[in-house]
Motif scaffolding. Structure first.
Motif, mmCIF file in Angstrom:
data_model
loop_
_atom_site.group_PDB
_atom_site.id
_atom_site.type_symbol
_atom_site.label_atom_id
_atom_site.label_comp_id
_atom_site.label_asym_id
_atom_site.label_seq_id
_atom_site.Cartn_x
_atom_site.Cartn_y
_atom_site.Cartn_z
ATOM 1 N N LEU A 1 0.816 -1.217 0.000
ATOM 2 C CA LEU A 1 0.000 0.000 0.000
ATOM 3 C C LEU A 1 0.849 1.266 0.000
ATOM 4 O O LEU A 1 0.500 2.254 -0.637
ATOM 5 N N SER A 2 1.951 1.249 0.732
ATOM 6 C CA SER A 2 2.756 2.465 0.864
ATOM 7 C C SER A 2 3.402 2.886 -0.460
ATOM 8 O O SER A 2 3.761 4.041 -0.627
ATOM 9 N N LYS A 3 3.521 1.957 -1.403
ATOM 10 C CA LYS A 3 4.116 2.254 -2.707
ATOM 11 C C LYS A 3 3.060 2.577 -3.764
ATOM 12 O O LYS A 3 3.369 2.672 -4.943
ATOM 13 N N SER A 4 1.810 2.726 -3.333
ATOM 14 C CA SER A 4 0.703 2.838 -4.284
ATOM 15 C C SER A 4 0.045 4.205 -4.271
ATOM 16 O O SER A 4 -0.135 4.808 -3.218
ATOM 17 N N SER A 5 -0.370 4.623 -5.438
ATOM 18 C CA SER A 5 -1.062 5.901 -5.577
ATOM 19 C C SER A 5 -2.505 5.789 -5.087
ATOM 20 O O SER A 5 -3.022 4.693 -4.863
ATOM 21 N N GLU A 6 -3.158 6.911 -4.979
ATOM 22 C CA GLU A 6 -4.533 6.995 -4.489
ATOM 23 C C GLU A 6 -5.500 6.129 -5.305
ATOM 24 O O GLU A 6 -6.401 5.500 -4.755
ATOM 25 N N THR A 7 -5.319 6.058 -6.602
ATOM 26 C CA THR A 7 -6.280 5.374 -7.471
ATOM 27 C C THR A 7 -5.828 4.003 -7.970
ATOM 28 O O THR A 7 -6.541 3.369 -8.742
ATOM 29 N N LYS A 8 -4.695 3.524 -7.545
ATOM 30 C CA LYS A 8 -4.118 2.292 -8.079
ATOM 31 C C LYS A 8 -5.048 1.082 -8.008
ATOM 32 O O LYS A 8 -5.066 0.263 -8.913
#
Length: 118
Positions: free
Chosen positions: A99-106
């Motif tokens: 999650l920490s490597k992911s954008s808002e909309t991923k």
């Protein structure tokens, strides 16, 4: 450059550990558990999906087959399918990293797998 940290909104499905046992993600993200927070244990997958969609939460589930079919039906939610065999600490660490490597909309509008090999 990695995406800016985003505080994802998550909905843990009934079979997933209680959020208190997932300390890292519980402290970093907005998490609710369908059974322990909403007292909705035993409801149909479609109902879980609808709750997640209304609240714009990403569903975390072991129920990969059923939720994979639902995942693309709304851009207001998404599904992260988790394989069995994680301890609470392993799942906590893996999800936090994911999650920490992911954008808002991923994760919205699609199914995303999470296994021991990722």
């Amino acid at each position: 450059m990695p995406p800016k940290f985003y505080k994802h909104k998550l909905l843990l499905d009934e079979g997933i550990f209680p959020r208190q046992s997932l300390r890292r993600i519980n402290s970093r993200y907005n998490i609710k558990h369908i059974k322990h927070d909403f007292n909705k244990g035993g409801i149909k997958d479609r109902e879980v999906y609808e709750i997640a969609s209304v609240q714009k939460r990403i569903i975390i589930t072991y129920n990969i087959d059923d939720f994979r079919k639902l995942a693309v039906q709304s851009k207001n939610t998404g599904v992260i399918g988790v394989t069995y065999g994680f301890t609470p600490d392993q799942l906590d660490t893996k999800l936090n990293s994911f999650l920490s490597k992911s954008s808002e909309t991923k994760f919205y509008g699609k199914y995303t797998p999470l296994s021991h090999n990722e």
